[in-house]
Design an enzyme around this catalytic site. Structure first.
Site, PDB file in Angstrom:
ATOM      1  N   ARG A 229       0.677  -1.178   0.348  1.00 36.05           N
ATOM      2  CA  ARG A 229      -0.033   0.115   0.045  1.00 36.05           C
ATOM      3  C   ARG A 229       0.978   1.269   0.181  1.00 36.05           C
ATOM      4  O   ARG A 229       2.056   1.469   0.681  1.00 36.05           O
ATOM      5  CB  ARG A 229      -1.242  -0.095   1.277  1.00 36.05           C
ATOM      6  CG  ARG A 229      -2.154  -1.413   0.869  1.00 36.05           C
ATOM      7  CD  ARG A 229      -3.448  -0.526  -0.317  1.00 36.05           C
ATOM      8  NE  ARG A 229      -3.971  -1.209  -0.219  1.00 36.05           N
ATOM      9  CZ  ARG A 229      -4.169  -1.783  -1.193  1.00 36.05           C
ATOM     10  NH1 ARG A 229      -3.483  -2.477  -2.322  1.00 36.05           N
ATOM     11  NH2 ARG A 229      -5.618  -3.089  -1.414  1.00 36.05           N
ATOM     12  N   HIS A 277      -0.466   0.277 -10.660  1.00 35.55           N
ATOM     13  CA  HIS A 277      -1.456  -0.629  -9.497  1.00 35.55           C
ATOM     14  C   HIS A 277      -1.972  -1.988 -10.872  1.00 35.55           C
ATOM     15  O   HIS A 277      -3.440  -2.553 -10.560  1.00 35.55           O
ATOM     16  CB  HIS A 277      -2.812   0.025  -8.842  1.00 35.55           C
ATOM     17  CG  HIS A 277      -3.133  -0.633  -7.798  1.00 35.55           C
ATOM     18  ND1 HIS A 277      -3.628   0.079  -6.427  1.00 35.55           N
ATOM     19  CD2 HIS A 277      -3.353  -2.086  -6.763  1.00 35.55           C
ATOM     20  CE1 HIS A 277      -3.645  -0.664  -5.928  1.00 35.55           C
ATOM     21  NE2 HIS A 277      -3.543  -2.523  -5.942  1.00 35.55           N
TER      22      HIS A 277
END
Length: 314
Positions: A229, A277
Site C-alpha cells: 500500500r 496498480h
C-alpha cells in the site's frame, strides 16, 4: 446469516452484472448493480450486503450486515469514521494475487540481474562491453508481510534459489522463508545485506509511514519494490535515499493517492519505475468466483478464510 438484498458498485459493476446474470447464481435474492457515482442513500438503506472495492463517498451502514471487498486491501473501509460495527461482517477477495505479484516482482529482479538497462544504454552508444549477469541464487530478499501473498512470493523466489527473509508483526515462522523477523527485530545488518526489499504489507496504524528516512538509511544499494500500500511509504524519504545512493532503484505499483498526480516527482525520477496498480489485478471472473464462495459460506456458516479482523485491519 441470510442475505437478501445485495448492492454491487465500483469499476467492475457492468462486468459483474453480466457474469452473475448469465450464470443465474443469485436466484431468490434482490440485486442492484449501480455505478459508483450513482449510489444513493436509499440504495444503502435497502441493502443488507455491500460489494465493492471501496466505500462510496456517501457510504453508511444502514441495514448492511455484510461488506465484501472486491480487492485484497481493506484500508479504505478501515478508514471510515467511527468504529466498525461489531455485527457487520467484513470479507475481502482472495485469489491468485500471490502468483501475480510473484511474477511481477520476478520480472524486475531479472531485469536488474541481467542488466537490461545497462545493455540498452550500451546499444544506443554502439558499445560492446561485457558485464556478467548475476544469478538469482546469489541474491537476498527481505519481504515485509508473510501472509498468503508474502508466502506465495517467497515460494516462487525460493524455487530459483533466492534467500528470502520475512518480516511480520509477530515474527512467527512461515513456510518458504529462510527466517521470519518481527518488525522490532529487523536491524541494519539484515536490511543492509538485502539486494531487494519487497513490501506486501496492508495499510494499518502500525504500518502507515513505516518506510521512512530511518528505514531507507539502512539500505546499501538495495532495490525497493512496493506492491503493498502506498501509505506505508514516505516518498520524500525514498527520493532522498535514491539521490544519496542508499537505494539503487525503486519499483512502485501502489500510491497513497491514485492515480498518481501529474506533478509527483516520482514520475520523472530516473531511479523510479511507476506502474499503475497492476501487479495483482482482480479480474471479473475471479471476483465472481470469490464472491459466490464467500456468499455460500456466509449463509451456511462455513469457514471464512477471507474474513477481515477489523481490530487488526487485515
Amino acid at each position: 446469516m441470510k442475505i437478501t438484498n445485495i448492492l454491487f458498485t465500483g469499476r467492475l459493476v457492468d462486468e459483474l452484472e453480466g457474469l452473475l446474470n448469465a450464470e443465474e447464481m443469485l436466484n431468490g435474492r434482490r440485486v442492484r448493480f449501480v455505478p459508483d457515482g450513482e449510489v444513493s442513500s436509499g440504495d444503502l438503506d435497502w441493502a443488507d450486503a455491500f460489494v465493492a472495492f471501496h466505500p462510496t463517498i456517501i457510504f453508511h451502514f444502514g441495514g448492511i450486515k455484510w461488506v465484501h471487498s472486491l480487492g485484497a486491501g481493506v484500508d479504505r473501509y478501515m478508514a471510515l469514521n467511527g468504529d466498525w460495527p461489531e455485527d457487520v461482517l467484513l470479507t475481502r477477495t482472495i485469489t491468485s494475487f500471490g502468483r501475480k505479484i510473484g511474477e511481477y516482482t520476478l520480472s524486475y529482479m531479472l531485469k536488474e540481474a541481467q542488466h537490461h538497462d545497462r545493455f540498452r544504454d550500451q546499444q544506443g552508444r554502439g558499445e560492446w562491453k561485457m558485464v556478467a549477469p548475476r544469478t538469482l541464487d546469489e541474491m537476498k530478499v527481505v519481504v515485509f508481510g508473510t501472509g498468503e501473498i508474502g508466502q506465495e512470493l517467497a515460494k516462487i523466489l525460493g524455487f530459483f534459489g533466492v534467500q528470502v527473509e520475512g518480516v511480520s508483526r509477530s515474527g512467527r515462522d512461515k513456510d518458504h522463508f529462510f527466517r521470519v523477523m518481527s518488525l522490532e527485530e529487523v536491524d541494519d545488518s539484515s536490511l543492509g545485506a538485502a539486494d531487494f526489499i519487497i513490501n506486501t504489507l496492508p495499510l494499518t496504524k502500525e504500518t502507515a509511514g513505516l518506510f521512512n528516512e530511518q528505514f531507507f538509511g539502512c539500505m546499501n544499494q538495495a532495490v525497493f519494490i512496493n506492491v503493498g500500500r502506498g501509505g506505508t511509504v514516505h516518498h520524500g524519504a525514498l527520493l532522498n535515499a535514491l539521490d544519496s545512493g542508499a537505494l539503487k532503484a525503486a519499483v512502485l505499483d501502489v500510491f497513497e493517492v491514485e492515480p498518481l498526480p501529474a506533478d509527483s516527482p516520482l514520475w520523472s525520477h530516473p531511479g523510479v519505475t511507476v506502474t499503475p496498480h497492476i501487479s495483482a489485478i482482480t479480474t471479473p471472473e475471479e471476483a465472481v468466483e470469490c464472491f459466490l464462495e464467500t456468499l455460500d459460506a456466509v449463509e451456511s456458516g462455513g469457514e471464512l478464510r477471507n474474513r477481515v479482523d477489523v481490530g487488526r485491519g487485515y
